[in-house]
Design a protein around this motif. Structure first.
Motif, PDB file in Angstrom:
ATOM      1  N   ALA A  13       0.824  -1.209   0.000  1.00 22.93           N
ATOM      2  CA  ALA A  13       0.000   0.000   0.000  1.00 22.93           C
ATOM      3  C   ALA A  13       0.856   1.256   0.000  1.00 22.93           C
ATOM      4  O   ALA A  13       0.430   2.314  -0.483  1.00 22.93           O
ATOM      5  CB  ALA A  13      -0.921  -0.003   1.218  1.00 22.93           C
ATOM      6  N   VAL A  34       3.281   1.917  -1.817  1.00 26.03           N
ATOM      7  CA  VAL A  34       3.553   2.319  -3.199  1.00 26.03           C
ATOM      8  C   VAL A  34       2.524   3.336  -3.677  1.00 26.03           C
ATOM      9  O   VAL A  34       2.831   4.251  -4.448  1.00 26.03           O
ATOM     10  CB  VAL A  34       3.554   1.082  -4.124  1.00 26.03           C
ATOM     11  CG1 VAL A  34       3.735   1.494  -5.583  1.00 26.03           C
ATOM     12  CG2 VAL A  34       4.639   0.106  -3.692  1.00 26.03           C
ATOM     13  N   PHE A  35       1.294   3.192  -3.191  1.00 26.25           N
ATOM     14  CA  PHE A  35       0.208   4.060  -3.644  1.00 26.25           C
ATOM     15  C   PHE A  35      -0.048   5.225  -2.698  1.00 26.25           C
ATOM     16  O   PHE A  35      -0.369   6.329  -3.139  1.00 26.25           O
ATOM     17  CB  PHE A  35      -1.076   3.236  -3.800  1.00 26.25           C
ATOM     18  CG  PHE A  35      -0.935   2.078  -4.739  1.00 26.25           C
ATOM     19  CD1 PHE A  35      -1.014   2.258  -6.110  1.00 26.25           C
ATOM     20  CD2 PHE A  35      -0.701   0.794  -4.251  1.00 26.25           C
ATOM     21  CE1 PHE A  35      -0.876   1.188  -6.975  1.00 26.25           C
ATOM     22  CE2 PHE A  35      -0.565  -0.277  -5.107  1.00 26.25           C
ATOM     23  CZ  PHE A  35      -0.646  -0.084  -6.483  1.00 26.25           C
ATOM     24  N   SER A  36       0.104   4.963  -1.389  1.00 28.15           N
ATOM     25  CA  SER A  36      -0.240   6.012  -0.432  1.00 28.15           C
ATOM     26  C   SER A  36       0.355   5.688   0.932  1.00 28.15           C
ATOM     27  O   SER A  36       0.210   4.561   1.432  1.00 28.15           O
ATOM     28  CB  SER A  36      -1.758   6.142  -0.322  1.00 28.15           C
ATOM     29  OG  SER A  36      -2.119   6.927   0.785  1.00 28.15           O
TER      30      SER A  36
END
Length: 232
Positions: free
Chosen positions: A21, A23-25
């Protein structure tokens, strides 16, 4: 810190998701870590030390039910999300039956929770921490080795509590404060006292805070090791 069985089954998924997660946020990753930590906190199982005498609370939480039912007294303890959800034996006893009853999953604090899914753990006990039964005047056929009292601890599922895990089975001997099981994500635990207990004997009231295995809900009826019932 010790955890109740099954803790990692619920905590491992958000823990594994957290690095991906990120990586995205960052926020999503932190939320996943918080969910994992919160789950482990919910399943925490700290050691408890019972006081020298007295019947102890079977659960952490707040007394939500205290009433007479025929010749019996029922004490109910509502567990909120921040309470430890491991259930403990209120007195020394032998397990005579463990019964699962299907039902609804209403909020445990509502009156409708009396019809919820539950597990009854029934006991025979001759604990000196309970009032002794009156000796029969004429009946000489009773086996003197039989326990003098019987009681019941009921694990009640709630709106979010869908997993009841008893640790004991018929024939097990338990000591006061021993672990009886846990409820995953909920909810309420009832103690049905033996017929020898009256409502005025109970040392707690609705709204009181309980600690499983430590809070005394019924003062000892006799000194440990003594066969004499205290005069009131």
């Amino acid at each position: 810190m010790k955890f109740a069985p099954g803790a990692w089954k619920y905590a491992i998924l958000p823990l594994l998701v957290a690095p991906f997660a990120l990586v995205f946020s960052v926020t999503a990753s932190l939320l996943a870590l918080a969910a994992s930590a919160g789950t482990l906190a919910f399943f925490r199982d700290p050691e408890r030390t019972p006081p020298p005498t007295g019947v102890v609370s079977p659960a952490d939480g707040t007394v939500s039910v205290l009433r007479e039912e025929g010749d019996r007294v029922r004490l109910g303890v509502f567990m909120n999300v921040w309470h430890v959800h491991v259930i403990r034996a209120p007195f020394d006893a032998t397990v005579t039956d463990v019964e699962h009853v299907s039902g609804a999953n209403r909020p445990a604090f509502s009156k409708e929770s009396d019809r919820n899914e539950r597990v009854h753990v029934r006991f025979e006990t001759a604990s000196p921490n309970l009032p002794a039964a009156a000796e029969p005047a004429t009946d000489t056929t009773q086996n003197q080795d039989e326990p003098t009292s019987d009681a019941e601890v009921t694990f009640i599922a709630g709106a979010f509590a869908r997993r009841i895990h008893p640790y004991t089975e018929r024939g097990d001997d338990v000591d006061r404060g021993d672990r009886l099981g846990h409820i995953a994500f909920g909810s309420r635990v009832d103690l049905l006292f033996p017929p020898t207990v009256d409502l005025e004997d109970v040392a707690v009231d609705v709204g009181d805070s309980m600690t499983a295995g430590e809070t005394v809900v019924l003062e000892s009826a006799a000194d440990p090791g003594s066969n004499f019932v205290l005069e009131r």
